[in-house]
Motif scaffolding. Structure first.
Motif, PDB file in Angstrom:
ATOM      1  N   LEU A  15      49.456  47.866  46.224  1.00  0.00           N
ATOM      2  CA  LEU A  15      49.238  47.997  44.724  1.00  0.00           C
ATOM      3  C   LEU A  15      50.493  48.775  44.211  1.00  0.00           C
ATOM      4  O   LEU A  15      51.064  48.255  43.141  1.00  0.00           O
ATOM      5  CB  LEU A  15      47.828  48.590  44.543  1.00  0.00           C
ATOM      6  CG  LEU A  15      46.742  47.832  44.733  1.00  0.00           C
ATOM      7  CD1 LEU A  15      45.550  48.628  44.429  1.00  0.00           C
ATOM      8  CD2 LEU A  15      46.598  46.313  44.312  1.00  0.00           C
ATOM      9  N   VAL A  22      49.641  45.340  38.272  1.00  0.00           N
ATOM     10  CA  VAL A  22      48.524  46.211  38.271  1.00  0.00           C
ATOM     11  C   VAL A  22      48.277  46.931  36.777  1.00  0.00           C
ATOM     12  O   VAL A  22      46.699  46.870  36.298  1.00  0.00           O
ATOM     13  CB  VAL A  22      48.360  47.330  39.173  1.00  0.00           C
ATOM     14  CG1 VAL A  22      46.957  48.108  39.069  1.00  0.00           C
ATOM     15  CG2 VAL A  22      48.236  46.531  40.817  1.00  0.00           C
ATOM     16  N   TRP A  27      41.190  46.310  34.664  1.00  0.00           N
ATOM     17  CA  TRP A  27      40.407  47.044  35.823  1.00  0.00           C
ATOM     18  C   TRP A  27      40.642  46.070  37.261  1.00  0.00           C
ATOM     19  O   TRP A  27      40.670  44.855  36.926  1.00  0.00           O
ATOM     20  CB  TRP A  27      39.239  47.259  35.496  1.00  0.00           C
ATOM     21  CG  TRP A  27      38.265  46.230  35.030  1.00  0.00           C
ATOM     22  CD1 TRP A  27      37.934  46.014  33.726  1.00  0.00           C
ATOM     23  CD2 TRP A  27      37.606  45.405  35.888  1.00  0.00           C
ATOM     24  NE1 TRP A  27      37.139  45.044  33.572  1.00  0.00           N
ATOM     25  CE2 TRP A  27      36.770  44.342  35.031  1.00  0.00           C
ATOM     26  CE3 TRP A  27      37.295  45.191  37.328  1.00  0.00           C
ATOM     27  CZ2 TRP A  27      36.033  43.408  35.292  1.00  0.00           C
ATOM     28  CZ3 TRP A  27      36.542  44.102  37.722  1.00  0.00           C
ATOM     29  CH2 TRP A  27      35.979  43.208  36.851  1.00  0.00           C
ATOM     30  N   LEU A  28      40.411  46.724  38.242  1.00  0.00           N
ATOM     31  CA  LEU A  28      40.422  45.979  39.663  1.00  0.00           C
ATOM     32  C   LEU A  28      39.622  46.755  40.613  1.00  0.00           C
ATOM     33  O   LEU A  28      39.771  47.986  40.562  1.00  0.00           O
ATOM     34  CB  LEU A  28      42.010  45.996  40.130  1.00  0.00           C
ATOM     35  CG  LEU A  28      42.101  45.514  41.635  1.00  0.00           C
ATOM     36  CD1 LEU A  28      41.735  43.991  41.826  1.00  0.00           C
ATOM     37  CD2 LEU A  28      43.454  45.622  41.970  1.00  0.00           C
ATOM     38  N   PHE A  40      38.663  41.362  46.213  1.00  0.00           N
ATOM     39  CA  PHE A  40      39.262  41.654  45.238  1.00  0.00           C
ATOM     40  C   PHE A  40      37.966  41.327  43.946  1.00  0.00           C
ATOM     41  O   PHE A  40      37.713  40.241  44.270  1.00  0.00           O
ATOM     42  CB  PHE A  40      40.588  41.153  44.423  1.00  0.00           C
ATOM     43  CG  PHE A  40      41.909  41.838  45.078  1.00  0.00           C
ATOM     44  CD1 PHE A  40      41.484  43.112  45.759  1.00  0.00           C
ATOM     45  CD2 PHE A  40      43.049  41.586  44.684  1.00  0.00           C
ATOM     46  CE1 PHE A  40      42.602  43.613  46.242  1.00  0.00           C
ATOM     47  CE2 PHE A  40      44.275  42.155  45.368  1.00  0.00           C
ATOM     48  CZ  PHE A  40      44.101  43.190  45.975  1.00  0.00           C
ATOM     49  N   VAL A 102      41.849  51.121  38.993  1.00  0.00           N
ATOM     50  CA  VAL A 102      41.603  50.639  40.389  1.00  0.00           C
ATOM     51  C   VAL A 102      40.261  51.448  40.920  1.00  0.00           C
ATOM     52  O   VAL A 102      40.389  52.538  41.047  1.00  0.00           O
ATOM     53  CB  VAL A 102      42.505  50.409  41.123  1.00  0.00           C
ATOM     54  CG1 VAL A 102      42.146  49.970  42.655  1.00  0.00           C
ATOM     55  CG2 VAL A 102      43.799  49.890  40.789  1.00  0.00           C
TER      56      VAL A 102
END
Length: 439
Positions: A15, A22, A27-28, A40, A102
């Motif tokens: 990332l 990113v 959001w992730l 993911f 994240v």
């Protein structure tokens, strides 16, 4: 070969290499399933955005090349959700270090994840007696504290939550005063909506009290019955008629609230299961403890175990929510050269806190949560419990407490009891309580 421990470092590197991408995401979520395999989860708006979706697939492909068997094929490795809360639902959630957007969603076989820290209770203070290893005199010390608090006029509620190794109640109650039911009975019957019918029959008062009272709630009743079969069910979540799911630790919290409403205690003492397991997690992190006593023997097993736990709190970004409630207790301090033993234990505890939970402070800036080695108010400064032949056997403790006086309890448990009283702000009312635990 890429092992489980390398998943998050690899994800952070992948990332970081694509930080601009990113940054474009709301959001992730990096979802780790029960088998330790990663997907993911991204906002569902990305599903219809071909260009951005292709970039996310390339990002996931880069991760799969790093973590190999811990990943899915790209075609099944990306999921879409409306919001981050839905994406993390049902899992232990914490941020990936150094990333604001994240999150890690860990799907665990048990609900004891240690990373969900309940706020401190605002009612009667709750004190948890916890240890990494068993056999350190934790339950005996709790019983002695309950005894002394009752002598000082307090209404003391004692819970035996060492469900897999019960026995605390026998140190406070003779056989004829054991209640009909215990905590395991309530947790099982609560699943079918009849737990509260047992409430009155699971509380017993100790005959050791003088000016106050000890209310003991054991792990099981006078007749344990099918204890092993019941124990296999206490961890069950409860699904209510409206579909709401209540975890076992939430049910345990509800039981404690019922008991507090019934008894109106001045203080609650909770005997936790030793080790890093489901019961201990609930006792330490889920019940709103105000003070968590970390019983320690000065040995590598103790410090390695606490290091694992402290570093988990750090990785999960919850250390600041719990660290100020922690207090080291030197268990079973030997009769031979106790001063040297305590000095060594203090130094090892200090090294652990300094490496993990204390803030880094510079010589010119003393801001932050940190303490010197010699600080008397630091959590690494051990409150001591002396080893004593007469208290070595828990089976005889009820008889010992029925026959001894303050001086004998002071000699063994005085430092722990005196410092506990001061930490709760109660020492002022008892002028005989002074530094060092003498009362």
């Amino acid at each position: 070969m890429t092992t489980f421990d390398k998943i998050l470092p690899a994800a952070a590197e992948v990332l970081t290499a694509e930080a601009d991408l990113v940054a474009q995401l709301d959001w992730l979520v990096i979802n780790r399933d029960l088998n330790g395999r990663v997907r993911f989860i991204v906002p569902e708006s990305i599903e219809a955005n071909d260009a951005l979706r292709a970039k996310i697939e390339a990002l996931y492909q880069a991760l799969t090349e790093r973590i190999a068997a811990h990943a899915y094929p790209v075609a099944t490795g990306i999921l879409f959700e409306a919001n981050v809360d839905d994406a993390c639902a049902g899992g232990a959630r914490f941020p990936l270090e150094a990333f604001d957007k994240v999150w890690i969603a860990d799907r665990l076989a048990t609900e004891g994840n240690w990373a969900q820290i309940a706020p401190e209770t605002q009612g009667a203070p709750r004190v948890v007696f916890f240890s990494i290893k068993g056999g350190v005199g934790r339950s005996t010390a709790l019983a002695a504290c309950a005894w002394k608090l009752a002598q000082l006029g307090k209404r003391v509620l004692v819970l035996d939550l060492d469900l897999e190794s019960p026995g605390l109640s026998s140190s406070l109650l003779p056989p004829e005063r054991q209640p009909l039911y215990g905590i395991t009975d309530w947790l099982v019957e609560d699943l079918i909506d009849q737990g509260d019918a047992l409430l009155e029959a699971m509380i017993a008062t100790s005959d050791l009290s003088r000016d106050g009272q000890i209310y003991a709630v054991p792990a099981h009743g006078a007749d344990p019955g099918e204890y092993i079969a019941k124990l296999g069910r206490v961890w069950m979540p409860k699904v209510h008629s409206d579909g709401r799911r209540e975890s076992w630790s939430m049910r345990l919290q509800r039981l404690l609230q019922r008991l507090e409403a019934r008894i109106q205690p001045d203080i609650v003492l909770i005997d936790s299961r030793a080790g890093i397991d489901e019961v201990a997690s609930s006792c330490v992190t889920d019940l709103g403890a105000n003070l968590i006593l970390l019983f320690a023997l000065d040995g590598s097993q103790t410090w390695n175990g606490y290091e694992i736990l402290f570093k988990h709190w750090l990785r999960s970004s919850v250390a600041t929510q719990i660290r100020e409630r922690l207090q080291t207790v030197a268990a079973l301090v030997p009769e031979l050269d106790p001063t040297a033993y305590l000095a060594d234990l203090r130094e090892h505890a200090y090294d652990l806190f300094l490496e993990t939970l204390y803030d880094e402070v510079s010589a010119t800036d003393d801001e932050g949560w940190s303490f010197d080695l010699a600080s008397e108010i630091a959590p690494h400064q051990p409150w001591s419990v002396r080893w004593h032949r007469g208290f070595a056997a828990l089976r005889t403790l009820h008889g010992r407490l029925a026959q001894i006086d303050d001086e004998e309890v002071r000699h063994v448990f005085g430092d722990l009891i005196g410092r506990t009283l001061r930490s709760l702000g109660w020492a002022e009312g008892y002028p005989k309580v002074i530094d060092g635990g003498t009362f």
